[in-house]
Design a protein around this motif. Structure first.
Motif, short mmCIF file in Angstrom:
data_model
loop_
_atom_site.label_atom_id
_atom_site.label_comp_id
_atom_site.label_asym_id
_atom_site.label_seq_id
_atom_site.Cartn_x
_atom_site.Cartn_y
_atom_site.Cartn_z
N GLY A 12 0.81 -1.21 0.00
CA GLY A 12 0.00 0.00 0.00
C GLY A 12 0.84 1.26 0.00
O GLY A 12 2.07 1.20 0.00
N VAL A 13 0.16 2.38 -0.02
CA VAL A 13 0.83 3.68 0.11
C VAL A 13 0.68 4.12 1.56
O VAL A 13 -0.43 4.38 2.02
N ARG A 14 1.79 4.16 2.27
CA ARG A 14 1.78 4.57 3.69
C ARG A 14 1.70 6.09 3.79
O ARG A 14 2.23 6.81 2.94
N SER A 15 1.06 6.56 4.85
CA SER A 15 0.89 8.00 5.02
C SER A 15 1.28 8.44 6.43
O SER A 15 0.95 7.78 7.41
N PHE A 16 2.00 9.56 6.50
CA PHE A 16 2.30 10.22 7.77
C PHE A 16 1.40 11.42 7.98
O PHE A 16 1.65 12.24 8.87
N GLY A 17 0.35 11.54 7.17
CA GLY A 17 -0.56 12.67 7.30
C GLY A 17 0.05 13.95 6.76
O GLY A 17 0.81 13.95 5.78
N PHE A 18 -0.29 15.06 7.40
CA PHE A 18 0.15 16.38 6.98
C PHE A 18 1.00 17.01 8.09
O PHE A 18 0.49 17.81 8.89
N PRO A 19 2.27 16.67 8.17
CA PRO A 19 3.12 17.22 9.23
C PRO A 19 3.43 18.69 8.99
O PRO A 19 3.23 19.20 7.87
N PRO A 20 3.90 19.41 10.02
CA PRO A 20 4.31 20.81 9.81
C PRO A 20 5.34 20.91 8.68
O PRO A 20 6.23 20.07 8.56
N LYS A 21 5.20 21.93 7.82
CA LYS A 21 5.99 22.01 6.60
C LYS A 21 7.45 22.37 6.83
O LYS A 21 8.25 22.32 5.89
N HIS A 22 7.82 22.71 8.09
CA HIS A 22 9.22 23.00 8.34
C HIS A 22 10.03 21.74 8.66
O HIS A 22 11.26 21.79 8.69
N LEU A 23 9.32 20.62 8.87
CA LEU A 23 10.02 19.38 9.18
C LEU A 23 10.74 18.84 7.94
O LEU A 23 10.38 19.16 6.81
N LYS A 24 11.75 18.01 8.17
CA LYS A 24 12.61 17.54 7.08
C LYS A 24 12.25 16.10 6.66
O LYS A 24 12.16 15.21 7.51
N HIS A 25 12.06 15.93 5.36
CA HIS A 25 11.78 14.62 4.79
C HIS A 25 12.40 14.55 3.39
O HIS A 25 13.00 15.51 2.91
N GLY A 26 12.23 13.40 2.75
CA GLY A 26 12.60 13.29 1.34
C GLY A 26 11.50 13.88 0.48
O GLY A 26 10.58 14.54 0.98
N VAL A 27 11.53 13.61 -0.83
CA VAL A 27 10.51 14.15 -1.71
C VAL A 27 10.31 13.21 -2.90
O VAL A 27 11.25 12.60 -3.39
N TYR A 28 9.05 13.11 -3.36
CA TYR A 28 8.71 12.38 -4.58
C TYR A 28 8.43 13.40 -5.68
O TYR A 28 7.61 14.31 -5.51
N CYS A 29 9.13 13.23 -6.79
CA CYS A 29 8.99 14.16 -7.93
C CYS A 29 8.24 13.47 -9.06
O CYS A 29 8.16 12.24 -9.14
N TYR A 30 7.73 14.30 -9.95
CA TYR A 30 7.00 13.82 -11.12
C TYR A 30 7.56 14.49 -12.35
O TYR A 30 7.77 15.71 -12.37
N LYS A 31 7.81 13.70 -13.39
CA LYS A 31 8.39 14.23 -14.61
C LYS A 31 7.71 13.62 -15.81
O LYS A 31 7.52 12.39 -15.87
N VAL A 32 7.33 14.45 -16.76
CA VAL A 32 6.72 13.98 -18.01
C VAL A 32 7.81 13.84 -19.05
O VAL A 32 8.62 14.74 -19.24
N HIS A 33 7.85 12.66 -19.72
CA HIS A 33 8.84 12.43 -20.77
C HIS A 33 8.17 12.62 -22.12
O HIS A 33 7.26 11.89 -22.49
N TRP A 34 8.56 13.61 -22.85
CA TRP A 34 7.96 13.90 -24.16
C TRP A 34 8.63 13.09 -25.24
O TRP A 34 9.77 12.74 -25.16
#
Length: 364
Positions: A342-364
């Motif tokens: 499944g897709v695990r969720s930590f909810g909506f933490p304060p935006k100043h906290l540090k985490h990784g990031v998932y990016c999205y890219k369209v390949h033309w």
């Protein structure tokens, strides 16, 4: 005068012998006479002992938004003809949201064709073999689902067959960043669309329940009802006396009542990836590094689609565009959440906290 009548009769024979042409929708059509039955005194032309058959080996086709699909349609004659005939092929579409009204998709005669509306430039006939009138659509857009009708016209005879197109996808629960049960119907619909998804239909939620979706919070569906799927009955989800199933609150007031949402996504138009970065990032930094990498921060629907259709498996929590922190798991393992994929969720933490990031890219 007598000579003129002879000329008119001769001209009529020549016209009928070569097939009478008529002009419609920018094309010439030819009514060709078959066999010994050349018509009657009313000027009607009909087939003699030849029957046109239109068939489809698949009347229900599933596809993924952003990909392509072929809707099968084949025609043949009984008995078989020794030479190919000039037929007219026309495809119609009836959207799921517009019962009773068909819209033109395309029309073709020989190598000439014309497409209509939003289908312009996205559709063509496959023509892989004699009698193949299958419709190829690329790319599939979010509202392409519905009922398609393939019509074959040969002279005065026409037959048709219908093919239903639906999207394969994934249903996911979604709630407001402000908390549970805070969205009316219109807000829930907008929230799903912002995450590259749509409000789910009951059929989509039911299919998700059959696949194991178990969620104890009621959410809006496209028909204006609020429902939730329960696989394992428990006190907090309507009690243990009720059987597993999709529980319903019925039709609710779209402006006054407030629930969460069940969203449906069926899109693989781009790539979702966990950005490898030497340090963890707050939300603002996360959005910036995705942009610097040639993409943008991923949406929740995009992450779910990558998990379901591409098999994205990453045991690293990362920011998403709505300010939530999540990660996708295909193979459950130690320190990666529950024992179910499944897709695990930590909810909506304060935006100043540090985490990784998932990016999205369209390949033309």
């Amino acid at each position: 005068m007598r000579i003129l009548r002879h000329l008119l009769v001769l001209l009529m024979h020549l016209v009928l012998g070569s097939g009478a042409q008529r002009f419609s929708n920018g094309y010439y059509y030819q009514d060709i006479i078959h066999g010994n039955g050349n018509g009657n005194d009313n000027g009607e032309i009909y087939f003699h002992k030849i029957r046109l058959h239109v068939e489809s080996p698949e009347t229900l086709v599933s596809a993924v938004q952003g990909s392509n699909v072929t809707l099968p349609c084949h025609y043949r004659y009984e008995p078989a003809l020794s030479e190919p005939r000039r037929t007219r092929v026309k495809w119609f579409w009836q959207p799921v949201s517009d019962e009773g009204r068909e819209r033109d998709v395309m029309v073709a005669i020989g190598t000439r064709h014309r497409s209509y509306g939003d289908f312009k430039g996205r559709v063509r006939l496959r023509r892989s073999a004699p009698g193949d009138a299958s419709l190829f659509i690329n790319p599939l857009q979010s509202d392409d689902t519905g009922r398609y009708r393939c019509e074959i016209i040969d002279g005065l005879e026409d037959e048709s067959v219908t093919v239903h197109l639906k999207f394969r996808g994934v249903v996911f629960p979604y709630h407001s960043p402000r908390g549970r049960y805070l969205m009316n119907f219109h807000e829930a619909k907008e929230a799903c669309e912002k995450q590259d998804a749509h409000l789910a239909t009951f059929e989509q939620l039911y299919a998700a329940w059959e696949e194991g979706l178990d969620w104890c919070n009621a959410g809006w569906l496209m028909d204006g009802t609020a429902q939730y799927p329960v696989v394992v009955p428990r006190e907090a989800c309507g009690g243990t006396d009720l059987a597993p199933g999709v529980r319903s609150y019925g039709v609710r007031d779209k402006s006054l009542d407030r629930f969460d949402a069940f969203c449906f996504t069926s899109s693989i138009r781009g790539e979702v990836y966990f950005l490898q970065h030497p340090i963890k990032l707050n939300f603002t930094e996360a959005a910036e590094v995705c942009q610097n990498d040639g993409g943008r921060i991923a949406k929740v629907g995009q992450l779910y689609a990558a998990w379901r259709f591409v098999g994205l498996d990453q045991c690293d929590a990362g920011w998403l565009a709505d300010g939530s922190v999540r990660y996708p798991i295909i193979q459950p393992r130690m320190n990666c959440g529950t024992s179910e994929p499944g897709v695990r969720s930590f909810g909506f933490p304060p935006k100043h906290l540090k985490h990784g990031v998932y990016c999205y890219k369209v390949h033309w």
